[in-house]
Design an enzyme around this catalytic site. Structure first.
Site, mmCIF file in Angstrom:
data_model
loop_
_atom_site.group_PDB
_atom_site.id
_atom_site.type_symbol
_atom_site.label_atom_id
_atom_site.label_comp_id
_atom_site.label_asym_id
_atom_site.label_seq_id
_atom_site.Cartn_x
_atom_site.Cartn_y
_atom_site.Cartn_z
ATOM 1 N N ASP A 73 54.006 28.128 -70.602
ATOM 2 C CA ASP A 73 55.008 27.432 -71.066
ATOM 3 C C ASP A 73 55.152 26.628 -69.791
ATOM 4 O O ASP A 73 55.853 27.107 -68.851
ATOM 5 C CB ASP A 73 55.941 28.243 -71.453
ATOM 6 C CG ASP A 73 57.183 27.418 -72.117
ATOM 7 O OD1 ASP A 73 57.065 26.213 -72.130
ATOM 8 O OD2 ASP A 73 58.116 28.017 -72.599
ATOM 9 N N LYS A 119 62.561 17.560 -69.675
ATOM 10 C CA LYS A 119 63.372 17.703 -68.309
ATOM 11 C C LYS A 119 62.907 16.588 -67.408
ATOM 12 O O LYS A 119 63.563 15.822 -66.905
ATOM 13 C CB LYS A 119 63.206 18.872 -67.880
ATOM 14 C CG LYS A 119 64.105 20.038 -68.500
ATOM 15 C CD LYS A 119 63.554 20.826 -69.597
ATOM 16 C CE LYS A 119 64.275 21.667 -70.211
ATOM 17 N NZ LYS A 119 63.837 22.194 -71.517
ATOM 18 N N ALA A 174 57.563 23.818 -68.783
ATOM 19 C CA ALA A 174 58.890 23.011 -69.346
ATOM 20 C C ALA A 174 59.537 22.018 -68.396
ATOM 21 O O ALA A 174 60.354 21.432 -68.578
ATOM 22 C CB ALA A 174 59.651 23.957 -70.156
ATOM 23 N N TRP A 189 62.809 33.258 -71.499
ATOM 24 C CA TRP A 189 63.798 32.363 -72.213
ATOM 25 C C TRP A 189 63.724 32.825 -73.845
ATOM 26 O O TRP A 189 62.711 33.233 -74.290
ATOM 27 C CB TRP A 189 62.784 30.981 -72.475
ATOM 28 C CG TRP A 189 63.312 29.774 -73.254
ATOM 29 C CD1 TRP A 189 64.759 29.505 -73.143
ATOM 30 C CD2 TRP A 189 62.870 29.122 -74.235
ATOM 31 N NE1 TRP A 189 65.002 28.223 -74.010
ATOM 32 C CE2 TRP A 189 64.017 28.115 -74.622
ATOM 33 C CE3 TRP A 189 61.498 29.017 -74.634
ATOM 34 C CZ2 TRP A 189 63.520 27.333 -75.849
ATOM 35 C CZ3 TRP A 189 61.227 28.152 -75.841
ATOM 36 C CH2 TRP A 189 62.162 27.339 -76.199
HETATM 37 C C1 HCI Z 1 67.159 26.289 -71.695
HETATM 38 O O1 HCI Z 1 68.802 26.193 -71.699
HETATM 39 O O2 HCI Z 1 66.873 27.472 -71.752
HETATM 40 C C2 HCI Z 1 66.489 25.094 -72.102
HETATM 41 C C3 HCI Z 1 67.145 24.165 -73.151
HETATM 42 C C4 HCI Z 1 66.964 25.136 -74.595
HETATM 43 C C5 HCI Z 1 67.742 26.010 -75.085
HETATM 44 C C6 HCI Z 1 67.818 26.495 -76.115
HETATM 45 C C7 HCI Z 1 66.676 26.070 -77.084
HETATM 46 C C8 HCI Z 1 65.918 24.953 -76.754
HETATM 47 C C9 HCI Z 1 66.227 24.331 -75.442
#
Ligand code: HCI
Length: 394
Positions: free
Chosen positions: A208, A243, A210, A127
């Site tokens: 992490d 989520k 999420a 990410w």
């Molecule tokens: C994602 O799309 O990877 C998760 C959502 C997100 C994207 C960018 C910053 C915070 C959360």
């Protein structure tokens, strides 16, 4: 003064979200930002959340400040949800944060307080905010192999070899489940091998988490983090409720810090508490209180888990349906990997030019690295997405 600022490059995922909103085409398809969507393309408020909010609205008689660390009942509920019985409560320090990003940020600030020279190992790929925050804080950044793009699969031998090079001054970011952006999961045996290596090298894992509940289910998705907890003296976990409770905009998250004993726990708790005080004082409370109400009430909890399971299995069905469609239309099995991966994301293997072609010609929005959000698919748009992928040359 302010004209001395230098321009910043925006987050690619959030930039794409804005570009999608500005696109006037009515048949556009959003496979970008990682939010869950139902068959109608909506990101619903979950039933148990609505019920808990209604009760809260009726019974809450003050909006006065809660503690700097957040509501202790919320922190207890999150610790139990994530770690189960893997470790005694007395070894875990916890603070509430604004969302999962806030939790990653506080966890890495804690690392910096402990060691300004710490080096943070990030899976390749990961990410984008992981590297962004590590760099912003001035910590050292290192990569470890995670994904074999050619094989569309986890590179476990590369991963283990790279983690062997870690040491006591290092932090290793791991995705607890539903790896973002690859969807390639670690098996329980992989987690055990990682625990063994980190136990030996002395590197600190930062897990992490999420997407708990979006991969193989609530218990299975927590198995990796629990295995590390049972095996190691120290660990950081950043938890997001965005989520799995659908509470995105309420900003609900927490940092859990596993420590060797209660003395160490108090030291870490005091530091996490101080970081909250410096950065925002009191963490957001509304969403956290909703989560606590759901997890603490058998009926609401069962309904929440059932709705989450419906969401999880919808993503699995969409994965299979897209893989089947691509097999039929391409006459090859080269997209079979999509069906076996977990969570919201997979990499379709598109170049930046192919991503641009899908967007410009077909209105199909994919993140620049070729990441798709499977939840943006539906029975009705899958044929168009498959067509766009093949037309772009995939
Ligand atoms: C994602 O799309 O990877 C998760 C959502 C997100 C994207 C960018 C910053 C915070 C959360």
């Amino acid at each position: 003064m302010l004209n001395r600022l230098s321009p910043q490059s925006p987050d690619k995922i959030i930039g794409l979200m804005q570009q999608f909103r500005a696109d006037p085409r009515t048949d556009k398809i959003d496979l970008g930002v990682g939010v869950y969507r139902d068959a109608e393309g909506r990101t619903p408020v979950m039933r148990a959340v609505k019920a808990a909010e209604e009760t809260l609205w009726r019974t809450q008689d003050s909006k006065g400040y809660v503690g700097i660390e957040g509501d202790p009942a919320f922190l207890d509920a999150i610790r139990t949800l994530v770690l189960g019985e893997a470790v005694p409560a007395g070894r875990v320090a916890a603070v509430a944060t604004p969302g999962g990003t806030g939790a990653v940020r506080q966890a890495l600030e804690l690392v910096r307080l402990a060691d300004r020279k710490a080096r943070v190992f990030i899976p390749a790929p990961s990410w984008p905010n992981h590297a962004a925050i590590v760099n912003f804080l001035g910590l050292g950044e290192a990569a470890y192999r995670y994904y074999d793009a050619g094989a569309h699969a986890l590179d476990i031998s590369g991963l283990l070899a790279d983690l062997e090079t870690t040491g006591p001054g290092d932090v290793v970011i791991l995705h607890g489940c539903c790896h973002n952006p690859t969807g390639a999961e670690l098996t329980p045996a992989d987690w055990a091998a990682i625990a063994e290596i980190l136990g030996r090298t002395g590197a600190l894992p930062l897990v992490d988490l999420a997407y708990l509940g979006f991969g193989a289910g609530l218990e299975a998705d927590a198995a990796g983090v629990r295995l590390l907890a049972g095996a190691l003296p120290e660990m950081l976990v950043s938890v997001s409720c965005s989520k799995n409770f659908g509470l995105y905009r309420e900003r609900v998250g927490a940092v859990l810090a596993l420590t060797p004993d209660e003395t160490a726990r108090e030291l870490v708790r005091g530091n996490l508490s101080n970081l909250n005080r410096q950065n925002f004082a009191f963490p957001p409370d509304h969403g956290a209180r909703v989560v606590t109400a759901i997890l603490g009430n058998a009926e609401l909890r069962a309904d929440w888990a059932a709705e989450l399971e419906t969401m999880r299995s919808r993503i699995e069905t969409l994965r299979r349906t897209l893989a089947d469609r691509l097999r039929e239309t391409s006459g090859s099995d080269r997209f079979a990997f999509l069906a076996g991966q977990k969570g919201l994301f997979s990499l379709i293997g598109a170049t930046p030019d192919q991503v641009a072609a899908m967007r410009e010609t077909h209105g199909v929005y994919v993140v620049g690295d070729g990441r798709i959000n499977l939840a943006g698919l539906s029975e009705t748009n899958i044929p168009k997405v498959a067509e766009a992928m093949l037309a772009a040359g995939l």
